[in-house]
Design a protein around this motif. Structure first.
Motif, PDB file in Angstrom:
ATOM      1  N   SER A 102       0.874  -0.852  -0.126  1.00  6.87           N
ATOM      2  CA  SER A 102      -0.051  -0.232   0.089  1.00  6.87           C
ATOM      3  C   SER A 102       0.856   1.274   0.207  1.00  6.87           C
ATOM      4  N   ILE A 103       1.778   1.354  -0.072  1.00  2.77           N
ATOM      5  CA  ILE A 103       2.731   2.299   0.276  1.00  2.77           C
ATOM      6  C   ILE A 103       3.554   2.984  -1.088  1.00  2.77           C
ATOM      7  N   ARG A 104       3.432   1.831  -2.109  1.00  2.51           N
ATOM      8  CA  ARG A 104       3.869   2.115  -3.177  1.00  2.51           C
ATOM      9  C   ARG A 104       2.657   2.759  -3.554  1.00  2.51           C
ATOM     10  N   ALA A 105       1.505   1.727  -3.825  1.00  2.00           N
ATOM     11  CA  ALA A 105      -0.371   2.517  -4.064  1.00  2.00           C
ATOM     12  C   ALA A 105       0.078   3.895  -3.674  1.00  2.00           C
ATOM     13  N   PHE A 106      -0.187   4.587  -2.894  1.00  3.55           N
ATOM     14  CA  PHE A 106      -0.671   5.634  -2.191  1.00  3.55           C
ATOM     15  C   PHE A 106       0.609   6.901  -2.890  1.00  3.55           C
ATOM     16  N   SER A 107       1.932   6.533  -2.637  1.00  6.81           N
ATOM     17  CA  SER A 107       2.971   7.181  -3.565  1.00  6.81           C
ATOM     18  C   SER A 107       3.599   7.547  -4.159  1.00  6.81           C
ATOM     19  N   GLU A 108       2.928   6.302  -5.424  1.00  2.00           N
ATOM     20  CA  GLU A 108       3.387   6.033  -6.749  1.00  2.00           C
ATOM     21  C   GLU A 108       2.119   6.510  -7.626  1.00  2.00           C
ATOM     22  N   SER A 109       1.007   6.005  -7.383  1.00  6.04           N
ATOM     23  CA  SER A 109      -0.291   6.107  -8.592  1.00  6.04           C
ATOM     24  C   SER A 109      -0.164   7.733  -8.341  1.00  6.04           C
ATOM     25  N   ASP A 110      -0.151   7.626  -9.829  1.00  6.35           N
ATOM     26  CA  ASP A 110      -0.715   9.647 -10.809  1.00  6.35           C
ATOM     27  C   ASP A 110      -2.158   9.353 -11.205  1.00  6.35           C
ATOM     28  N   PHE A 111      -3.059   9.941  -9.934  1.00  5.28           N
ATOM     29  CA  PHE A 111      -4.154  10.578  -9.844  1.00  5.28           C
ATOM     30  C   PHE A 111      -4.499  11.710 -10.723  1.00  5.28           C
ATOM     31  N   SER A 112      -3.681  11.636 -11.297  1.00  8.74           N
ATOM     32  CA  SER A 112      -4.512  12.602 -12.215  1.00  8.74           C
ATOM     33  C   SER A 112      -5.250  13.111 -13.418  1.00  8.74           C
ATOM     34  N   GLU A 113      -5.318  11.808 -14.236  1.00  8.59           N
ATOM     35  CA  GLU A 113      -6.641  11.366 -14.815  1.00  8.59           C
ATOM     36  C   GLU A 113      -7.721  11.379 -14.716  1.00  8.59           C
ATOM     37  N   ASP A 114      -7.296  10.699 -13.469  1.00  9.61           N
ATOM     38  CA  ASP A 114      -8.573  10.319 -12.443  1.00  9.61           C
ATOM     39  C   ASP A 114      -9.848  11.652 -12.617  1.00  9.61           C
ATOM     40  N   LEU A 115      -8.720  12.573 -11.886  1.00  5.74           N
ATOM     41  CA  LEU A 115      -8.964  14.295 -10.895  1.00  5.74           C
ATOM     42  C   LEU A 115      -9.838  14.391 -12.031  1.00  5.74           C
ATOM     43  N   ARG A 116      -9.049  15.074 -13.514  1.00  6.87           N
ATOM     44  CA  ARG A 116     -10.293  15.180 -14.639  1.00  6.87           C
ATOM     45  C   ARG A 116     -11.304  14.841 -15.431  1.00  6.87           C
ATOM     46  N   LYS A 117     -11.636  13.207 -14.626  1.00  7.72           N
ATOM     47  CA  LYS A 117     -13.105  12.591 -15.166  1.00  7.72           C
ATOM     48  C   LYS A 117     -14.013  13.588 -13.537  1.00  7.72           C
ATOM     49  N   PHE A 118     -13.291  14.108 -12.583  1.00  5.31           N
ATOM     50  CA  PHE A 118     -14.568  14.804 -11.581  1.00  5.31           C
ATOM     51  C   PHE A 118     -15.148  15.848 -12.269  1.00  5.31           C
ATOM     52  N   ASP A 119     -16.223  15.397 -12.212  1.00  5.78           N
ATOM     53  CA  ASP A 119     -17.506  15.840 -12.758  1.00  5.78           C
ATOM     54  C   ASP A 119     -18.713  16.920 -12.142  1.00  5.78           C
ATOM     55  N   ILE A 120     -18.391  16.221 -10.548  1.00  9.59           N
ATOM     56  CA  ILE A 120     -19.786  16.751  -9.725  1.00  9.59           C
ATOM     57  C   ILE A 120     -19.097  17.448  -8.416  1.00  9.59           C
ATOM     58  N   PRO A 121     -19.879  18.017  -7.262  1.00  8.76           N
ATOM     59  CA  PRO A 121     -19.533  18.866  -6.690  1.00  8.76           C
ATOM     60  C   PRO A 121     -18.292  18.106  -5.620  1.00  8.76           C
ATOM     61  N   THR A 122     -17.073  18.924  -5.283  1.00  8.44           N
ATOM     62  CA  THR A 122     -16.041  18.645  -5.044  1.00  8.44           C
ATOM     63  C   THR A 122     -15.680  19.030  -4.072  1.00  8.44           C
ATOM     64  N   LEU A 123     -15.058  18.370  -2.275  1.00  6.16           N
ATOM     65  CA  LEU A 123     -13.833  18.977  -1.183  1.00  6.16           C
ATOM     66  C   LEU A 123     -13.129  19.074  -1.089  1.00  6.16           C
ATOM     67  N   VAL A 124     -12.317  19.964  -1.134  1.00  6.29           N
ATOM     68  CA  VAL A 124     -10.785  19.462  -0.919  1.00  6.29           C
ATOM     69  C   VAL A 124     -10.027  19.886   0.089  1.00  6.29           C
ATOM     70  N   LEU A 125     -10.005  19.247   1.675  1.00  2.00           N
ATOM     71  CA  LEU A 125      -9.722  19.814   2.225  1.00  2.00           C
ATOM     72  C   LEU A 125      -8.806  19.166   3.217  1.00  2.00           C
ATOM     73  N   HIS A 126      -7.534  20.103   3.852  1.00  7.40           N
ATOM     74  CA  HIS A 126      -6.110  19.877   4.144  1.00  7.40           C
ATOM     75  C   HIS A 126      -6.115  20.608   5.259  1.00  7.40           C
ATOM     76  N   GLY A 127      -5.039  20.230   6.187  1.00  4.48           N
ATOM     77  CA  GLY A 127      -4.380  21.287   7.249  1.00  4.48           C
ATOM     78  C   GLY A 127      -3.424  21.778   6.551  1.00  4.48           C
ATOM     79  N   ASP A 128      -2.750  23.073   6.482  1.00  2.00           N
ATOM     80  CA  ASP A 128      -1.351  23.521   5.430  1.00  2.00           C
ATOM     81  C   ASP A 128      -0.368  23.184   6.603  1.00  2.00           C
ATOM     82  N   ASP A 129      -0.111  22.277   7.746  1.00  2.34           N
ATOM     83  CA  ASP A 129       0.927  21.755   8.776  1.00  2.34           C
ATOM     84  C   ASP A 129       0.659  20.559   8.372  1.00  2.34           C
TER      85      ASP A 129
END
Length: 275
Positions: A198-225
């Motif tokens: 799973s370490i390889r899966a979460f660190s080396e997977s490129d999700f750019s093309e997946d994100l381009r298929k988002f066509d629904i309301p999306t919340l991106v929430l993150h801590g800046d630290d």
């Protein structure tokens, strides 16, 4: 125990709370945790009338520990089988950390026909690894260190990683030994081989093309630290691809903000869902 059996014979454990006729919310957990990481959200949102569901990823928690197929594609396909087996529609997908990669890859592979909204919380997309095309990512040595710590002494490593995970190394932080012990408990329920994969899966997977298929309301929430999934290569890059996404940044917040900022997070997610 609630389980489904996937097409490759793997038993996936899941929790299912709240009214069966409520709008479903599926919560996908981070590495190396389990559905238990979402317990407070499962109860809170079920109390708001939603049907709340969280599963243990294959090789994690109470799901089967498998030698092969611990990949992001398979995680997404397992999620699809869960959704289809329960015949869920108008689903809200919420993923934290690795779980954010799982729901993103689900949309990339299975589309949004059954999905109403998505929340990416401290999530790994678009790509954590530093490459020539992604110079703001983390160098491979960081993930090699996670692999080594997990392989050499998983029990101690899972205790140690809670300090940066929850921002307990920051001035003024109030350390919860209970949260630390529960992280360790959940991590030790999983299988070593699957967690390493799973370490390889979460660190080396490129999700750019997946994100381009988002066509629904999306919340991106993150801590800046966030010391585990730095915000620059994740949330701030995601919203450049998913231009309609709502970005919410918690100033000074850590990676485990669903617990350290639990009430604020629950309220913000509820507001997004109801908007």
């Amino acid at each position: 125990m609630n389980t489904i059996t996937t097409k490759d014979g793997t038993h996936i454990f899941y929790k299912d709370l709240g009214p069966r006729d409520g709008q479903p919310i599926i919560f996908s957990h981070g590495w190396p945790l389990t559905a238990d990481a979402w317990d407070a959200q499962l109860v809170f949102f079920a109390g708001q009338g939603f049907r709340t569901i969280a599963h243990d990823r294959r090789s994690h928690g109470r799901s089967d520990q498998v030698w092969d197929n611990n990949t992001m594609d398979q995680y997404a396909d397992d999620l699809a089988e869960l959704i289809e087996r329960l015949d869920l529609r108008d689903v809200i997908l919420v993923g934290h950390s690795t779980g954010g990669g799982e729901v993103t890859r689900y949309i990339g592979r299975h589309g949004t026909a059954r999905v109403a909204k998505v929340g990416l919380i401290g999530a790994v997309p678009p790509l954590m690894l530093k490459t020539e095309a992604n110079p703001i990512g983390l160098p491979i040595e960081v993930f090699d260190g996670i692999r080594k710590g997990t392989f050499d002494n998983r029990s101690q490593y899972f205790k140690d990683i809670t300090i940066p995970f929850y921002g307990y190394n920051r001035e003024g932080a109030v350390i919860s030994e209970g949260i630390r012990e529960d992280f360790w408990r959940q991590g030790m329920m999983g299988g070593l081989k699957g967690q390493l994969d799973s370490i390889r899966a979460f660190s080396e997977s490129d999700f750019s093309e997946d994100l381009r298929k988002f066509d629904i309301p999306t919340l991106v929430l993150h801590g800046d630290d966030d010391q585990i999934v730095p915000i620059g290569a994740s949330a701030l890059s995601t919203v450049k691809i998913v231009k309609h996404a709502v970005l919410k940044v918690y100033e000074g917040a850590d990676h485990g903000l669903t617990q350290t900022h639990q009430d604020r997070f629950n309220a913000d997610l509820l507001g997004f869902i109801k908007a």
